[in-house]
Design a protein around this motif. Structure first.
Motif, PDB file in Angstrom:
ATOM      1  N   GLY A 210     -16.518   0.796  -5.091  1.00  0.00           N
ATOM      2  CA  GLY A 210     -17.046   1.702  -6.191  1.00  0.00           C
ATOM      3  C   GLY A 210     -16.956   3.002  -5.843  1.00  0.00           C
ATOM      4  O   GLY A 210     -17.867   4.124  -6.022  1.00  0.00           O
ATOM      5  N   ILE A 211     -16.057   3.667  -4.951  1.00  0.00           N
ATOM      6  CA  ILE A 211     -16.108   4.966  -4.331  1.00  0.00           C
ATOM      7  C   ILE A 211     -15.663   5.921  -5.396  1.00  0.00           C
ATOM      8  O   ILE A 211     -14.819   5.834  -6.189  1.00  0.00           O
ATOM      9  CB  ILE A 211     -14.868   5.079  -3.319  1.00  0.00           C
ATOM     10  CG1 ILE A 211     -15.172   4.075  -2.282  1.00  0.00           C
ATOM     11  CG2 ILE A 211     -14.952   6.326  -2.655  1.00  0.00           C
ATOM     12  CD1 ILE A 211     -16.391   3.987  -1.408  1.00  0.00           C
ATOM     13  N   GLN A 212     -16.637   6.954  -5.262  1.00  0.00           N
ATOM     14  CA  GLN A 212     -16.309   8.292  -6.423  1.00  0.00           C
ATOM     15  C   GLN A 212     -15.942   9.266  -5.444  1.00  0.00           C
ATOM     16  O   GLN A 212     -16.633   9.799  -4.359  1.00  0.00           O
ATOM     17  CB  GLN A 212     -17.325   8.527  -7.183  1.00  0.00           C
ATOM     18  CG  GLN A 212     -17.857   6.967  -7.784  1.00  0.00           C
ATOM     19  CD  GLN A 212     -19.151   7.513  -8.718  1.00  0.00           C
ATOM     20  OE1 GLN A 212     -19.505   8.541  -9.224  1.00  0.00           O
ATOM     21  NE2 GLN A 212     -19.876   6.276  -9.125  1.00  0.00           N
ATOM     22  N   GLY A 213     -15.252  10.205  -5.772  1.00  0.00           N
ATOM     23  CA  GLY A 213     -14.885  11.714  -5.375  1.00  0.00           C
ATOM     24  C   GLY A 213     -14.055  11.350  -3.959  1.00  0.00           C
ATOM     25  O   GLY A 213     -13.593  10.499  -3.705  1.00  0.00           O
ATOM     26  N   ILE A 214     -13.938  12.469  -3.234  1.00  0.00           N
ATOM     27  CA  ILE A 214     -13.083  12.459  -2.212  1.00  0.00           C
ATOM     28  C   ILE A 214     -13.548  12.021  -0.981  1.00  0.00           C
ATOM     29  O   ILE A 214     -14.729  11.829  -0.640  1.00  0.00           O
ATOM     30  CB  ILE A 214     -13.160  14.219  -1.614  1.00  0.00           C
ATOM     31  CG1 ILE A 214     -12.529  15.258  -2.833  1.00  0.00           C
ATOM     32  CG2 ILE A 214     -12.096  14.370  -0.573  1.00  0.00           C
ATOM     33  CD1 ILE A 214     -12.435  16.432  -2.831  1.00  0.00           C
ATOM     34  N   GLN A 215     -12.616  11.097  -0.494  1.00  0.00           N
ATOM     35  CA  GLN A 215     -12.707  10.387   0.888  1.00  0.00           C
ATOM     36  C   GLN A 215     -12.093  11.036   1.881  1.00  0.00           C
ATOM     37  O   GLN A 215     -11.078  11.017   2.077  1.00  0.00           O
ATOM     38  CB  GLN A 215     -12.244   9.082   0.693  1.00  0.00           C
ATOM     39  CG  GLN A 215     -12.946   8.364  -0.474  1.00  0.00           C
ATOM     40  CD  GLN A 215     -12.405   7.096  -0.640  1.00  0.00           C
ATOM     41  OE1 GLN A 215     -12.659   5.938   0.212  1.00  0.00           O
ATOM     42  NE2 GLN A 215     -11.722   6.558  -1.734  1.00  0.00           N
ATOM     43  N   GLY A 223     -11.179   1.127  -4.709  1.00  0.00           N
ATOM     44  CA  GLY A 223     -11.218  -0.083  -4.466  1.00  0.00           C
ATOM     45  C   GLY A 223     -11.917  -0.287  -3.020  1.00  0.00           C
ATOM     46  O   GLY A 223     -13.029   0.270  -2.788  1.00  0.00           O
ATOM     47  N   LEU A 224     -11.445  -1.265  -2.319  1.00  0.00           N
ATOM     48  CA  LEU A 224     -12.198  -1.398  -0.941  1.00  0.00           C
ATOM     49  C   LEU A 224     -12.122  -0.446   0.137  1.00  0.00           C
ATOM     50  O   LEU A 224     -10.768  -0.116   0.330  1.00  0.00           O
ATOM     51  CB  LEU A 224     -11.602  -2.674  -0.224  1.00  0.00           C
ATOM     52  CG  LEU A 224     -11.688  -3.906  -1.184  1.00  0.00           C
ATOM     53  CD1 LEU A 224     -11.061  -5.126  -0.501  1.00  0.00           C
ATOM     54  CD2 LEU A 224     -13.334  -4.131  -1.471  1.00  0.00           C
ATOM     55  N   HIS A 225     -13.143   0.260   0.608  1.00  0.00           N
ATOM     56  CA  HIS A 225     -13.083   1.267   1.843  1.00  0.00           C
ATOM     57  C   HIS A 225     -13.585   0.224   2.952  1.00  0.00           C
ATOM     58  O   HIS A 225     -14.823   0.096   3.124  1.00  0.00           O
ATOM     59  CB  HIS A 225     -13.766   2.302   1.453  1.00  0.00           C
ATOM     60  CG  HIS A 225     -13.852   3.409   2.601  1.00  0.00           C
ATOM     61  ND1 HIS A 225     -13.546   4.656   2.156  1.00  0.00           N
ATOM     62  CD2 HIS A 225     -14.186   3.253   3.625  1.00  0.00           C
ATOM     63  CE1 HIS A 225     -13.475   5.395   3.352  1.00  0.00           C
ATOM     64  NE2 HIS A 225     -13.984   4.536   4.449  1.00  0.00           N
ATOM     65  N   GLY A 239      -9.515   0.591   6.912  1.00  0.00           N
ATOM     66  CA  GLY A 239      -8.279   0.350   6.039  1.00  0.00           C
ATOM     67  C   GLY A 239      -8.838   0.629   4.508  1.00  0.00           C
ATOM     68  O   GLY A 239     -10.023   0.819   4.233  1.00  0.00           O
ATOM     69  N   CYS A 240      -7.883   0.551   3.599  1.00  0.00           N
ATOM     70  CA  CYS A 240      -8.043   0.601   2.027  1.00  0.00           C
ATOM     71  C   CYS A 240      -7.509  -0.492   1.256  1.00  0.00           C
ATOM     72  O   CYS A 240      -6.597  -1.082   1.771  1.00  0.00           O
ATOM     73  CB  CYS A 240      -7.694   1.809   1.692  1.00  0.00           C
ATOM     74  SG  CYS A 240      -8.068   3.476   2.516  1.00  0.00           S
ATOM     75  N   PHE A 241      -7.878  -0.824  -0.096  1.00  0.00           N
ATOM     76  CA  PHE A 241      -7.188  -1.615  -0.726  1.00  0.00           C
ATOM     77  C   PHE A 241      -7.514  -1.365  -2.171  1.00  0.00           C
ATOM     78  O   PHE A 241      -8.895  -1.232  -2.438  1.00  0.00           O
ATOM     79  CB  PHE A 241      -7.417  -2.972  -0.604  1.00  0.00           C
ATOM     80  CG  PHE A 241      -6.875  -3.896  -1.672  1.00  0.00           C
ATOM     81  CD1 PHE A 241      -5.660  -4.189  -1.645  1.00  0.00           C
ATOM     82  CD2 PHE A 241      -7.946  -4.332  -2.895  1.00  0.00           C
ATOM     83  CE1 PHE A 241      -5.032  -5.166  -2.528  1.00  0.00           C
ATOM     84  CE2 PHE A 241      -7.232  -5.072  -3.666  1.00  0.00           C
ATOM     85  CZ  PHE A 241      -5.874  -5.503  -3.648  1.00  0.00           C
ATOM     86  N   LYS A 287      -6.576  -5.336   8.053  1.00  0.00           N
ATOM     87  CA  LYS A 287      -7.196  -4.046   7.488  1.00  0.00           C
ATOM     88  C   LYS A 287      -6.116  -3.215   7.125  1.00  0.00           C
ATOM     89  O   LYS A 287      -6.233  -2.281   6.004  1.00  0.00           O
ATOM     90  CB  LYS A 287      -8.002  -3.341   8.064  1.00  0.00           C
ATOM     91  CG  LYS A 287      -9.106  -4.770   8.609  1.00  0.00           C
ATOM     92  CD  LYS A 287      -9.895  -5.269   7.396  1.00  0.00           C
ATOM     93  CE  LYS A 287     -10.976  -6.241   7.655  1.00  0.00           C
ATOM     94  NZ  LYS A 287     -10.390  -7.421   8.736  1.00  0.00           N
ATOM     95  N   GLN A 288      -4.805  -3.153   7.727  1.00  0.00           N
ATOM     96  CA  GLN A 288      -3.986  -2.093   7.454  1.00  0.00           C
ATOM     97  C   GLN A 288      -2.971  -2.493   6.596  1.00  0.00           C
ATOM     98  O   GLN A 288      -2.076  -1.693   6.101  1.00  0.00           O
ATOM     99  CB  GLN A 288      -3.060  -1.640   8.803  1.00  0.00           C
ATOM    100  CG  GLN A 288      -4.222  -0.997   9.866  1.00  0.00           C
ATOM    101  CD  GLN A 288      -4.663   0.358   9.445  1.00  0.00           C
ATOM    102  OE1 GLN A 288      -3.968   1.147   8.836  1.00  0.00           O
ATOM    103  NE2 GLN A 288      -5.996   0.523   9.469  1.00  0.00           N
ATOM    104  N   ALA A 289      -2.942  -3.847   6.253  1.00  0.00           N
ATOM    105  CA  ALA A 289      -2.119  -4.397   5.380  1.00  0.00           C
ATOM    106  C   ALA A 289      -2.574  -5.483   4.552  1.00  0.00           C
ATOM    107  O   ALA A 289      -2.232  -6.562   4.596  1.00  0.00           O
ATOM    108  CB  ALA A 289      -0.631  -4.727   5.993  1.00  0.00           C
ATOM    109  N   PRO A 290      -3.675  -5.111   3.782  1.00  0.00           N
ATOM    110  CA  PRO A 290      -4.088  -6.220   2.946  1.00  0.00           C
ATOM    111  C   PRO A 290      -3.378  -6.576   1.814  1.00  0.00           C
ATOM    112  O   PRO A 290      -2.297  -6.024   1.101  1.00  0.00           O
ATOM    113  CB  PRO A 290      -5.368  -5.625   2.227  1.00  0.00           C
ATOM    114  CG  PRO A 290      -5.129  -4.002   2.333  1.00  0.00           C
ATOM    115  CD  PRO A 290      -4.069  -3.553   3.472  1.00  0.00           C
TER     116      PRO A 290
END
Length: 545
Positions: A210-215, A223-225, A239-241, A287-290
């Motif tokens: 539930g990320i909002q704004g700049i990362q 999504g997933l951080h 990683g991200c997804f 984590k780099q390729a979910p």
């Protein structure tokens, strides 16, 4: 007892109402397009104030305990918001628990709009507020979430610029004059606001959602951080997804080292995401390729909010927070997904409660489902006959007696994982409830990491390891109700066998085993699993070198 608004909270209540209306409008189909629009009843966001209740158990008798309606659940203690926070605290939200592995003491980690409160509930009728960790940068928000990994609390909030707070929970052992104001141990700032944080205690990874704004510099979406917290005081981006469902926003998730029936994915790290319009199964081992594995969707979804796996990883219990608001169901409903094939989730069962309230957070422990359903409070469901699609309510405790029906008031979350059997509920308007199920609501059958020994002749119980964390050795105790062949083995985070402690027949009774870590075994979490012909029992152990 009386109930009244505390001074100075009227403005906050209006702000909370406005935020919730905005959330509804952004969540899915525009709420303004629904028949009748936004009802006045929905907008009633009353804050309640009760005096503390401590010193003795208040039994549920004649369907009440103190001022609260109940069934098969006793009230052990209650602490109001005023006792948990400070002069600017106006609402509660999420919560979690921590058991000190050295002392066995149990603590409530209570989310507030302006920080996190830490309460010693070892003596559940006499809870002690040890102190409060203020929100990062002093910013407040209605939304805060907390989880635990390796004796550290991991805390996120939708407060602007909050990031991830890390707090060393061992500080709670030495608080001399409570309550005190704590300071965060570490801070992770690769994102600002997040709705929830998910932790897989076996792998050592956290997932902000539930990320909002700049990362900052990482380029993740909503999504997933993914965060490596194996060294909790030194969190690192992993990683991200973002899923293919809707806008790719993940509201909550349950991430595990998968041991379910789908042999293709056993031993992989799997997240089951609640992504607003459906559930999404994701393999996050790399984590780099979910890899997105499967999607479970249904046509009348209001807002796919949160869910939890059964301990055998076969079924996923999911709540839909807004289906009652949209008029797609007349009663609170829980959707149960069959994950026999992770690539193809199938809707297995829809359970309709007797209430018509919005549902919020829920967790499975053994054969019980514990739900925090806003104005209906804590609801406890029996899952003992799930294979026959039989689910029934066996207990409840209404933390919000002021009103029934739809509304964003009352029980926000529940924590049912203490070995003592104590249940925690955080009511967003009232405060912390310390409860204990009785009679038919008690936990009676378990086969996983957080279970109690069933009092039946066929008991199959692997007790908690001691010491845990450990170095280099820890002791495990297995209790059998009948003579049988048992395999007892230790596995790493990828499901690879590290050691086999026993493989052969054992007599009925209690058996002790010692696991001594090989010299080259790295620090981390490992799984000890005892398997018999008809039962299994699992414990997580942590090696700290």
């Amino acid at each position: 007892m009386t109930q009244a608004d505390r001074p100075g909270v009227g403005t906050h209540r209006l702000v909370r109402a406005a935020c919730l209306v905005l959330a509804l409008m952004l969540a899915g189909p525009a709420f303004a397009q629904q028949p009748g629009g936004l009802s006045p009843r929905m907008m009633t966001l009353e804050q309640t104030s009760y005096a503390p209740i401590t010193g003795a158990r208040v039994a549920c008798a004649d369907s009440t305990a103190a001022a609260f309606r109940c069934h098969n659940v006793d009230l052990l203690a209650f602490l109001p918001l005023a006792a948990l926070g400070n002069a600017t605290t106006t609402s509660g939200n999420d919560l979690w628990g921590w058991t000190d592995p050295e002392t066995g003491r149990e603590y409530a980690l209570v989310g507030l709009d302006n920080g996190t409160s830490f309460v010693d509930v070892t003596d559940p009728v006499n809870p002690v507020v040890l102190g409060m960790l203020p929100s990062h940068n002093g910013t407040a928000s209605l939304w805060r979430d907390v989880k635990v990994y390796r004796n550290h609390a991991l805390i996120v909030s939708e407060a602007y610029g909050h990031g991830l707070q890390v707090f060393d929970l061992t500080q709670l052992r030495t608080v001399e004059q409570p309550p005190v104001t704590f300071r965060e141990t570490a801070h992770y700032d690769a994102f600002g606001a997040a709705h929830n944080v998910v932790v897989n205690e076996e792998s050592g990874f956290a997932y902000a959602v539930g990320i909002q704004g700049i990362q900052a510099e990482v380029g993740c979406g909503p999504g997933l951080h993914m965060i490596d917290v194996r060294e909790p005081a030194r969190p690192a981006f992993a990683g991200c997804f973002n899923s293919s469902v809707g806008r790719g926003y993940t509201h909550d998730a349950h991430c595990v080292l998968y041991r379910g029936p789908d042999a293709e994915h056993q031993g992989r790290e799997i997240c089951i995401n609640a992504d607003e319009r459906g559930i999404v199964v994701v393999d996050v081992t790399d984590k780099q390729a979910p890899v997105e594995r499967g999607v479970g969707a249904y046509p009348d979804a209001g807002y796919v909010h949160q869910g939890w796996l059964t301990e055998d990883h076969r079924y996923f219990f999911q709540d839909d927070e807004l289906d009652e608001a949209y008029g797609t169901t007349a009663r609170t409903r829980t959707l149960v997904w069959d994950l026999e094939d992770l690539d193809d989730p199938r809707l297995y069962l829809v359970y309709h409660a007797r209430t018509d309230v919005y549902d919020h957070n829920q967790y499975v422990r053994g054969d019980r489902l514990y739900q925090a359903n806003y104005r209906a409070g804590l609801r406890i469901l029996d899952l003992g006959d799930l294979a026959s699609k039989a689910v029934s309510e066996v207990g409840f405790f209404d933390t919000y007696p002021a009103a029934d029906g739809p509304g964003f008031d009352g029980a926000w979350s529940v924590y049912p994982f203490f070995e003592s059997g104590t249940i925690l509920v955080n009511d967003m308007d009232a405060g912390l409830f310390v409860l204990e199920p009785t009679h038919a609501a008690r936990l009676v059958a378990r086969d996983s990491a957080v279970h109690e020994a069933p009092e039946v002749p066929g008991a199959f119980e692997l007790a908690a390891a001691y010491p845990n964390p450990f170095n280099p050795a820890t002791r495990l105790t297995l209790t059998l109700g009948t003579a049988q062949r048992v395999t007892l083995a230790v596995y790493d985070a990828l499901g690879r066998e590290v050691a086999r402690l026993h493989d052969g027949p054992l007599a009925a009774g209690t058996h002790a085993f010692v696991f001594e870590a090989p010299a080259g075994l790295p620090s981390g979490s490992y799984v000890v699993r005892a398997t018999g012909p008809e039962a299994a029992s699992t414990r997580t152990i942590t090696l700290l070198k």
